[in-house]
Design a protein around this motif. Structure first.
Motif, PDB file in Angstrom:
ATOM      1  N   GLY A 158      -6.028  -1.349  -9.590  1.00 51.86           N
ATOM      2  CA  GLY A 158      -6.909  -0.888  -8.509  1.00 51.86           C
ATOM      3  C   GLY A 158      -6.515  -1.518  -7.181  1.00 51.86           C
ATOM      4  O   GLY A 158      -6.448  -0.845  -6.146  1.00 51.86           O
ATOM      5  N   GLY A 159      -6.213  -2.819  -7.228  1.00 53.95           N
ATOM      6  CA  GLY A 159      -5.825  -3.542  -6.016  1.00 53.95           C
ATOM      7  C   GLY A 159      -4.537  -3.008  -5.414  1.00 53.95           C
ATOM      8  O   GLY A 159      -4.466  -2.731  -4.211  1.00 53.95           O
ATOM      9  N   ILE A 160      -3.524  -2.834  -6.263  1.00 53.11           N
ATOM     10  CA  ILE A 160      -2.227  -2.360  -5.744  1.00 53.11           C
ATOM     11  C   ILE A 160      -2.333  -0.891  -5.324  1.00 53.11           C
ATOM     12  O   ILE A 160      -1.678  -0.462  -4.379  1.00 53.11           O
ATOM     13  CB  ILE A 160      -1.061  -2.597  -6.749  1.00 53.11           C
ATOM     14  N   THR A 161      -3.198  -0.129  -5.993  1.00 59.04           N
ATOM     15  CA  THR A 161      -3.386   1.281  -5.601  1.00 59.04           C
ATOM     16  C   THR A 161      -3.932   1.360  -4.180  1.00 59.04           C
ATOM     17  O   THR A 161      -3.449   2.148  -3.362  1.00 59.04           O
ATOM     18  CB  THR A 161      -4.336   2.013  -6.579  1.00 59.04           C
ATOM     19  N   ASP A 162      -4.920   0.517  -3.872  1.00 55.36           N
ATOM     20  CA  ASP A 162      -5.472   0.496  -2.507  1.00 55.36           C
ATOM     21  C   ASP A 162      -4.387   0.162  -1.488  1.00 55.36           C
ATOM     22  O   ASP A 162      -4.283   0.793  -0.433  1.00 55.36           O
ATOM     23  CB  ASP A 162      -6.604  -0.538  -2.396  1.00 55.36           C
ATOM     24  N   LYS A 163      -3.579  -0.853  -1.823  1.00 56.31           N
ATOM     25  CA  LYS A 163      -2.516  -1.263  -0.892  1.00 56.31           C
ATOM     26  C   LYS A 163      -1.504  -0.133  -0.705  1.00 56.31           C
ATOM     27  O   LYS A 163      -1.047   0.127   0.408  1.00 56.31           O
ATOM     28  CB  LYS A 163      -1.823  -2.536  -1.399  1.00 56.31           C
ATOM     29  N   CYS A 164      -1.168   0.537  -1.813  1.00 54.28           N
ATOM     30  CA  CYS A 164      -0.207   1.648  -1.734  1.00 54.28           C
ATOM     31  C   CYS A 164      -0.765   2.795  -0.896  1.00 54.28           C
ATOM     32  O   CYS A 164      -0.054   3.367  -0.073  1.00 54.28           O
ATOM     33  CB  CYS A 164       0.153   2.159  -3.128  1.00 54.28           C
ATOM     34  N   GLU A 165      -2.038   3.121  -1.112  1.00 55.68           N
ATOM     35  CA  GLU A 165      -2.654   4.225  -0.352  1.00 55.68           C
ATOM     36  C   GLU A 165      -2.577   3.940   1.151  1.00 55.68           C
ATOM     37  O   GLU A 165      -2.303   4.829   1.953  1.00 55.68           O
ATOM     38  CB  GLU A 165      -4.122   4.432  -0.766  1.00 55.68           C
ATOM     39  N   GLU A 166      -2.815   2.686   1.510  1.00 56.39           N
ATOM     40  CA  GLU A 166      -2.749   2.301   2.919  1.00 56.39           C
ATOM     41  C   GLU A 166      -1.313   2.464   3.437  1.00 56.39           C
ATOM     42  O   GLU A 166      -1.081   2.985   4.526  1.00 56.39           O
ATOM     43  CB  GLU A 166      -3.202   0.844   3.062  1.00 56.39           C
ATOM     44  N   PHE A 167      -0.366   2.031   2.607  1.00 56.35           N
ATOM     45  CA  PHE A 167       1.052   2.159   2.964  1.00 56.35           C
ATOM     46  C   PHE A 167       1.437   3.634   3.119  1.00 56.35           C
ATOM     47  O   PHE A 167       2.137   4.008   4.052  1.00 56.35           O
ATOM     48  CB  PHE A 167       1.908   1.479   1.891  1.00 56.35           C
ATOM     49  N   PHE A 168       0.931   4.489   2.210  1.00 53.45           N
ATOM     50  CA  PHE A 168       1.257   5.921   2.273  1.00 53.45           C
ATOM     51  C   PHE A 168       0.774   6.528   3.586  1.00 53.45           C
ATOM     52  O   PHE A 168       1.441   7.367   4.173  1.00 53.45           O
ATOM     53  CB  PHE A 168       0.622   6.696   1.106  1.00 53.45           C
TER      54      PHE A 168
END
Length: 214
Positions: A152-162
């Motif tokens: 969940g944590g890395i997904t949030d970070k990835c979404e922000e990066f996307f």
């Protein structure tokens, strides 16, 4: 004529800077970028000095060249910014993709253990084994919960990066690897829940039947 020579040098310098792109900039050392800009400026200064006495170049020629030099400098600064942004994006991508892959490996190991347990038949009326299996599965479930949080944590970070690096060529790779892990997580998680419920049902039946026998 000196002014023609320095005009040649200057226009060559302008052409060279204009021919640059992000890829060529990334191969240069940091000090070299400053060198490019100061070369351009000194070529222009030489030209201004040499053309003062010149009949060939008018003051409007000089003004025009100065505009070109400034546009050229701006272009170069933009290139530098783009190169810097790309490098930042690459390092963020490398960091995030390794986190995603790390979670994937841990998840695969949980999945293997789960499948091995499911495929190992249980002694039909062994209450101890039933209790032992439930505790094993609850341990596994805790690991899955932790992994789910990490994901969940890395997904949030990835979404922000996307959203920030929408044009980055590394986005599709990261997105697809992330999606695969998310799908896999959902499958393993529900498989684990179903299996624990099944074990608990069996345990209840065993307790009732064995409790009734004594």
């Amino acid at each position: 004529h000196e002014s023609v020579v320095s005009w040649h040098y200057l226009t060559n310098e302008i052409e060279a800077v204009r021919a640059g792109n992000v890829a060529s900039i990334k191969t240069m050392l940091p000090g070299e970028h400053q060198q490019v800009l100061s070369n351009l400026q000194s070529r222009f200064d030489d030209f201004v000095e040499d053309s003062q006495e010149s009949k060939i170049f008018t003051s409007s020629d000089t003004a025009q060249l100065e505009r070109e030099v400034n546009i050229c400098k701006q272009y170069y600064q933009e290139l530098l910014k783009s190169a810097e942004r790309e490098e930042q994006e690459e390092s963020i991508y490398n960091l995030y993709i390794s986190e995603v892959r790390n979670i994937r490996l841990q998840l695969e190991s949980c999945e293997e253990r789960l499948i091995r347990q499911i495929r190992t038949p249980m002694e039909r009326d062994d209450l101890h084994e039933s209790v032992f299996r439930i505790s094993e599965q609850e341990k596994l479930k805790k690991e899955l919960d932790r992994l789910k949080d990490d994901l969940g944590g890395i997904t949030d970070k990835c979404e922000e990066f996307f959203s920030q690096a929408a044009g980055s060529p590394s986005v599709p790779t990261l997105r697809s690897e992330l999606n695969i892990v998310i799908q896999n997580m959902n499958q393993v998680y529900s498989m684990s829940s179903i299996y624990i419920d099944k074990l608990k049902t069996v345990n209840l039946v065993l307790k009732n039947t064995q409790g009734g026998n004594h």
